[in-house]
Design a protein around this motif. Sequence first.
Motif, PDB file in Angstrom:
ATOM      1  N   PRO A   1     -75.122  68.146 -50.572  1.00  0.00           N
ATOM      2  CA  PRO A   1     -75.392  68.105 -49.087  1.00  0.00           C
ATOM      3  C   PRO A   1     -76.262  66.640 -48.695  1.00  0.00           C
ATOM      4  O   PRO A   1     -75.930  66.029 -47.849  1.00  0.00           O
ATOM      5  N   HIS A   2     -77.060  66.175 -49.934  1.00  0.00           N
ATOM      6  CA  HIS A   2     -77.889  65.261 -49.624  1.00  0.00           C
ATOM      7  C   HIS A   2     -76.719  63.926 -49.707  1.00  0.00           C
ATOM      8  O   HIS A   2     -76.921  63.003 -48.818  1.00  0.00           O
ATOM      9  N   TYR A   3     -75.994  63.645 -50.704  1.00  0.00           N
ATOM     10  CA  TYR A   3     -74.978  62.728 -50.609  1.00  0.00           C
ATOM     11  C   TYR A   3     -74.097  62.675 -49.678  1.00  0.00           C
ATOM     12  O   TYR A   3     -73.702  61.700 -49.016  1.00  0.00           O
ATOM     13  N   VAL A   4     -73.635  63.744 -49.093  1.00  0.00           N
ATOM     14  CA  VAL A   4     -72.743  63.824 -48.013  1.00  0.00           C
ATOM     15  C   VAL A   4     -73.421  63.262 -46.761  1.00  0.00           C
ATOM     16  O   VAL A   4     -72.947  62.610 -45.964  1.00  0.00           O
ATOM     17  N   ALA A   5     -74.796  63.553 -46.616  1.00  0.00           N
ATOM     18  CA  ALA A   5     -75.497  62.977 -45.465  1.00  0.00           C
ATOM     19  C   ALA A   5     -75.733  61.407 -45.493  1.00  0.00           C
ATOM     20  O   ALA A   5     -75.709  60.923 -44.571  1.00  0.00           O
ATOM     21  N   MET A   6     -75.569  61.140 -46.724  1.00  0.00           N
ATOM     22  CA  MET A   6     -75.513  59.390 -47.093  1.00  0.00           C
ATOM     23  C   MET A   6     -74.191  59.037 -46.586  1.00  0.00           C
ATOM     24  O   MET A   6     -74.120  58.154 -45.697  1.00  0.00           O
TER      25      MET A   6
ATOM     26  N   SER B   1     -79.364  68.883 -43.189  1.00  0.00           N
ATOM     27  CA  SER B   1     -78.833  70.209 -42.654  1.00  0.00           C
ATOM     28  C   SER B   1     -77.269  69.943 -42.106  1.00  0.00           C
ATOM     29  O   SER B   1     -76.394  70.660 -42.298  1.00  0.00           O
ATOM     30  N   GLU B   2     -77.017  68.798 -41.699  1.00  0.00           N
ATOM     31  CA  GLU B   2     -75.534  68.499 -41.208  1.00  0.00           C
ATOM     32  C   GLU B   2     -74.881  68.063 -42.477  1.00  0.00           C
ATOM     33  O   GLU B   2     -73.635  68.629 -42.416  1.00  0.00           O
TER      34      GLU B   2
ATOM     35  N   TRP C   1     -71.282  70.341 -43.020  1.00  0.00           N
ATOM     36  CA  TRP C   1     -70.126  69.465 -43.265  1.00  0.00           C
ATOM     37  C   TRP C   1     -69.464  70.228 -44.399  1.00  0.00           C
ATOM     38  O   TRP C   1     -68.104  70.307 -44.430  1.00  0.00           O
ATOM     39  N   LEU C   2     -70.157  70.425 -45.491  1.00  0.00           N
ATOM     40  CA  LEU C   2     -69.288  70.805 -46.756  1.00  0.00           C
ATOM     41  C   LEU C   2     -68.544  71.995 -46.585  1.00  0.00           C
ATOM     42  O   LEU C   2     -67.750  72.431 -47.194  1.00  0.00           O
TER      43      LEU C   2
ATOM     44  N   ALA D   1     -66.059  61.803 -49.895  1.00  0.00           N
ATOM     45  CA  ALA D   1     -67.508  61.693 -49.669  1.00  0.00           C
ATOM     46  C   ALA D   1     -68.511  61.682 -50.893  1.00  0.00           C
ATOM     47  O   ALA D   1     -69.529  60.826 -50.795  1.00  0.00           O
ATOM     48  N   LEU D   2     -68.194  62.312 -51.915  1.00  0.00           N
ATOM     49  CA  LEU D   2     -69.088  62.309 -53.160  1.00  0.00           C
ATOM     50  C   LEU D   2     -68.641  61.427 -54.089  1.00  0.00           C
ATOM     51  O   LEU D   2     -69.514  61.052 -55.137  1.00  0.00           O
ATOM     52  N   ARG D   3     -67.436  60.950 -54.075  1.00  0.00           N
ATOM     53  CA  ARG D   3     -66.922  59.840 -55.062  1.00  0.00           C
ATOM     54  C   ARG D   3     -67.871  58.861 -55.556  1.00  0.00           C
ATOM     55  O   ARG D   3     -68.124  58.578 -56.673  1.00  0.00           O
TER      56      ARG D   3
END
Length: 336
Positions: free
Chosen positions: A48-53, A244-245, A249-250, A261-263
Amino acid sequence: MKKTIKPVLLLLVALLLTMTAACGKSSKSDELTTVKFSEVIRSIFYAPHYVAMSQGFFKEQGLNVDMNTAQGSDKGAAALIAGTADISMVGPETTIYIYNQKGDKTLKVFHQLTAKDGSFLLSREKIDNFKWSDLAGKTVIGWRPGSSPQMVLNSQLTKEQVAGVNVITNIASPAMAGAFTSGQGDFIQVFEPVASTLVKEGKAYYVASLGEDFGPYPETSYVATSDFIKSHPDIVKKFSAAVSEGAKWLNTASDDQIVSALRPYFEGTSDDLILQSVNRYKAQGTWPTDPELTQAQFDVLQNVLVENGVLKAEDKIGKMEDVVDMSFVQQLGKSK
């Protein structure tokens, strides 16, 4: 003469408009507040953190996250105390350790990222119908003493009444997989995507999930000093909202979107292993829909610390509020 002046004036107007637009973009970028952030290790466990970035959720909140990897909750906590990090992603037990040291600074959890342990047990040899008793007399490459995965494994062995297990705890996390593939240990306890990578390469076999077998455990939290939270509540609130977003999103994104998103954060890991890792964590309920650290979870945490001998029973934190501030995630809940 008029024919000459008109194009020149038009050119000047266009140039001024371009410069104004450019300045507008620049000032908007300058408005971002930089947050010095320390993650405990790099793992899809913290997706979730990497997605937020990658999805710009931090930027939408006006934050620029300057991230580094600490390689340990102890180092992440030390960075907060030293002031080299504003916010750290670490085990919540660090707040208890620091509080009991009675130093000048205290730490507080303000957002609970994971609700389960994120490690998996792999074996060197294929084992059908694995039982925890299979570890008796065997060697496991594990995590440093006092770390969450080390304590969860130890508590799991205690729960299963398994004795005689040699757990190696002095290998640095980046070197664990290499030590195992070079022949050390019968088992290894690792996070994703390392676990799936070792299995795919034929160097290990999946046998158990610590998260599933041990059950609910508040393993990873966002933590800051009490002073930072008091001085910058707006930053903490925005940071919590962005993460949280990322978690929401995940739950709705397509497989292709998740991989994309994670790559950038897992170079060298194939797309299929990234997706497999995310799905494995999703399946065991790793990321709670409500990122609030509850009293019940805090009690589980302290009981594990006592069971592992890193906290005396008489040193348990009596008031959770001394090391936990859930007001920011509670505000998120009210704004839904």
